[in-house]
Design a protein around this motif. Structure first.
Motif, short mmCIF file in Angstrom:
data_model
loop_
_atom_site.label_atom_id
_atom_site.label_comp_id
_atom_site.label_asym_id
_atom_site.label_seq_id
_atom_site.Cartn_x
_atom_site.Cartn_y
_atom_site.Cartn_z
N THR A 92 60.60 31.51 32.14
CA THR A 92 59.27 31.76 31.60
C THR A 92 59.33 32.19 30.13
O THR A 92 59.93 33.22 29.81
CB THR A 92 58.55 32.86 32.41
N PRO A 93 58.72 31.43 29.23
CA PRO A 93 58.69 31.85 27.81
C PRO A 93 57.76 33.03 27.61
O PRO A 93 56.82 33.24 28.38
CB PRO A 93 58.18 30.61 27.09
N SER A 94 58.03 33.81 26.59
CA SER A 94 57.16 34.93 26.23
C SER A 94 57.37 35.27 24.77
O SER A 94 58.42 34.94 24.18
CB SER A 94 57.44 36.16 27.10
N ASP A 95 56.41 35.94 24.18
CA ASP A 95 56.54 36.38 22.80
C ASP A 95 57.71 37.36 22.64
O ASP A 95 58.39 37.37 21.61
CB ASP A 95 55.25 37.03 22.31
N HIS A 96 57.93 38.18 23.68
CA HIS A 96 59.01 39.15 23.59
C HIS A 96 60.37 38.47 23.61
O HIS A 96 61.27 38.84 22.85
CB HIS A 96 58.92 40.17 24.72
N LEU A 97 60.54 37.46 24.46
CA LEU A 97 61.79 36.71 24.46
C LEU A 97 62.02 36.03 23.11
O LEU A 97 63.15 35.98 22.61
CB LEU A 97 61.81 35.67 25.57
N LEU A 98 60.96 35.53 22.50
CA LEU A 98 61.08 34.94 21.18
C LEU A 98 61.53 35.99 20.17
O LEU A 98 62.39 35.73 19.32
CB LEU A 98 59.76 34.33 20.74
N GLY A 105 69.53 36.10 15.83
CA GLY A 105 69.94 35.28 14.70
C GLY A 105 69.97 36.02 13.38
O GLY A 105 69.91 35.37 12.32
N GLN A 106 70.10 37.32 13.41
CA GLN A 106 70.06 38.11 12.18
C GLN A 106 71.10 37.65 11.15
O GLN A 106 70.85 37.66 9.94
CB GLN A 106 70.30 39.59 12.51
N TYR A 107 72.26 37.21 11.64
CA TYR A 107 73.34 36.80 10.73
C TYR A 107 73.44 35.28 10.60
O TYR A 107 74.38 34.78 9.98
CB TYR A 107 74.67 37.35 11.24
N SER A 108 72.50 34.56 11.17
CA SER A 108 72.55 33.09 11.15
C SER A 108 72.51 32.56 9.72
O SER A 108 71.77 33.05 8.87
CB SER A 108 71.37 32.52 11.94
N ARG A 109 73.29 31.50 9.47
CA ARG A 109 73.26 30.88 8.14
C ARG A 109 71.90 30.26 7.83
O ARG A 109 71.53 30.12 6.67
CB ARG A 109 74.36 29.83 8.01
N PHE A 110 71.14 29.94 8.86
CA PHE A 110 69.80 29.39 8.65
C PHE A 110 68.83 30.49 8.22
O PHE A 110 67.76 30.20 7.69
CB PHE A 110 69.31 28.70 9.91
N ARG A 111 69.21 31.72 8.42
CA ARG A 111 68.40 32.85 7.96
C ARG A 111 68.88 33.37 6.61
O ARG A 111 68.06 33.71 5.74
CB ARG A 111 68.44 33.98 8.98
N PRO A 117 64.15 25.90 3.70
CA PRO A 117 62.68 25.90 3.64
C PRO A 117 62.10 27.06 4.44
O PRO A 117 62.63 27.44 5.48
CB PRO A 117 62.31 24.55 4.27
N ALA A 118 61.02 27.63 3.94
CA ALA A 118 60.40 28.78 4.59
C ALA A 118 60.07 28.47 6.05
O ALA A 118 59.53 27.40 6.36
CB ALA A 118 59.13 29.18 3.84
N GLY A 119 60.42 29.40 6.92
CA GLY A 119 60.10 29.25 8.34
C GLY A 119 61.11 28.46 9.14
O GLY A 119 60.98 28.35 10.37
N SER A 120 62.14 27.90 8.49
CA SER A 120 63.11 27.06 9.20
C SER A 120 63.85 27.84 10.27
O SER A 120 64.03 27.37 11.40
CB SER A 120 64.11 26.48 8.21
N PHE A 121 64.33 29.04 9.92
CA PHE A 121 65.08 29.85 10.87
C PHE A 121 64.24 30.16 12.10
O PHE A 121 64.68 30.01 13.24
CB PHE A 121 65.55 31.14 10.19
N GLU A 122 63.01 30.59 11.87
CA GLU A 122 62.13 30.96 12.99
C GLU A 122 61.84 29.76 13.88
O GLU A 122 61.88 29.85 15.12
CB GLU A 122 60.83 31.55 12.47
N ARG A 123 61.56 28.61 13.27
CA ARG A 123 61.28 27.41 14.07
C ARG A 123 62.50 26.97 14.87
O ARG A 123 62.39 26.54 16.01
CB ARG A 123 60.81 26.27 13.16
N MET A 124 63.66 27.06 14.25
CA MET A 124 64.88 26.61 14.92
C MET A 124 65.19 27.48 16.13
O MET A 124 65.49 26.96 17.23
CB MET A 124 66.05 26.63 13.95
N ALA A 127 62.79 26.84 18.92
CA ALA A 127 63.10 25.59 19.60
C ALA A 127 64.29 25.76 20.53
O ALA A 127 64.29 25.25 21.67
CB ALA A 127 63.37 24.48 18.58
N TRP A 128 65.33 26.46 20.07
CA TRP A 128 66.50 26.69 20.91
C TRP A 128 66.13 27.47 22.16
O TRP A 128 66.60 27.17 23.26
CB TRP A 128 67.57 27.43 20.12
N LEU A 129 65.28 28.49 22.00
CA LEU A 129 64.86 29.29 23.16
C LEU A 129 64.05 28.43 24.14
O LEU A 129 64.31 28.45 25.35
CB LEU A 129 64.04 30.49 22.71
#
Length: 233
Positions: A92-98, A105-111, A117-124, A127-129
């Motif tokens: 079940t997806p939820s805002d909290h799981l997101l 992903g705090q240390y992710s290279r996409f972050r 591009p703005a928002g790429s890390f969050e969208r990625m 999508a993975w979740l």
């Protein structure tokens, strides 16, 4: 050249521009110029340049190909471990799981790459979740606590190359230091054993010292380290 530079279909579709991966160990000025010229000819805008830690990187940096991730792969044997009663599976997806996924992903290279591009890390990570919960990228998504707003942490576990694979692990900031991550990793080790797999792996960032410490505490050892640079064209 075909072995050194590969166009990545999923990444290109996700970002909306050409993305490739380069595994060339020729990091001389001439080697870099050759790869970047080929990337430009293919219409690539971003290349992930992956090299071993010992590869000279001065010329890469001079060309603006900057180190974004010291990627470390940990492995451990599967086994029977005591299941924590607070660990359950969810789809079940939820805002909290997101929120937990984004924290993971705090240390992710996409972050950390400011050129993304703005928002790429969050969208990625969203999508993975979503794809993990849908069973596309993970066989199970485990949570510690309630699956909704009260979950203290989560872990996505799938299979890759004959091993169980931890693709995402996030513990809420307010719940860290309370054994949540250990309970989730122990559950993953037990799941891998139940699936009949001898080993499991996880890839994280070497700069993410809390995660590295967690995996080492849980019996994982380093199998490989790679340095990932980003070349923007």
């Amino acid at each position: 050249m075909d072995d050194e530079l590969v166009t990545l279909a999923w990444d290109s579709a996700f970002f909306g521009f050409g993305v490739g991966r380069c595994d060339s160990r020729d990091t001389s000025a001439d080697g870099i110029a050759r790869i970047l010229a080929e990337a430009a000819a293919r219409g690539l805008r971003l290349v992930y340049w992956v090299v071993p830690p010992e590869a000279p990187a001065d010329a890469l940096a001079a060309a603006g190909v900057l180190l974004m991730d010291r990627k470390v792969t940990y492995v451990a044997a599967s086994g029977q471990r005591q299941a924590h009663p607070a660990v359950t599976a969810t789809t079940t997806p939820s805002d909290h799981l997101l929120s937990l996924a984004l924290q993971s992903g705090q240390y992710s290279r996409f972050r950390v790459d400011p050129r993304m591009p703005a928002g790429s890390f969050e969208r990625m990570y969203a999508a993975w979740l979503d794809r993990s919960l849908a069973g596309e990228l993970a066989r199970e998504v485990l949570v510690f606590g309630e699956a909704g707003k009260d979950a203290d942490g989560f872990l996505a576990l799938g299979m890759k190359k004959g091993r169980a694979d931890i693709s995402l692990l996030g513990v809420d900031r307010a719940s860290r230091g309370r054994g949540v991550g250990t309970a989730l990793v122990d559950a993953a080790v037990a799941r891998a054993h139940a699936w009949g797999l001898a080993n499991l792996q996880v890839v994280t960032q070497q700069d993410n010292t809390p995660a590295c410490s967690l995996y080492e505490k849980c019996g994982f050892t380093v199998e490989a380290v790679e340095h990932v640079h980003h070349a923007w064209l």
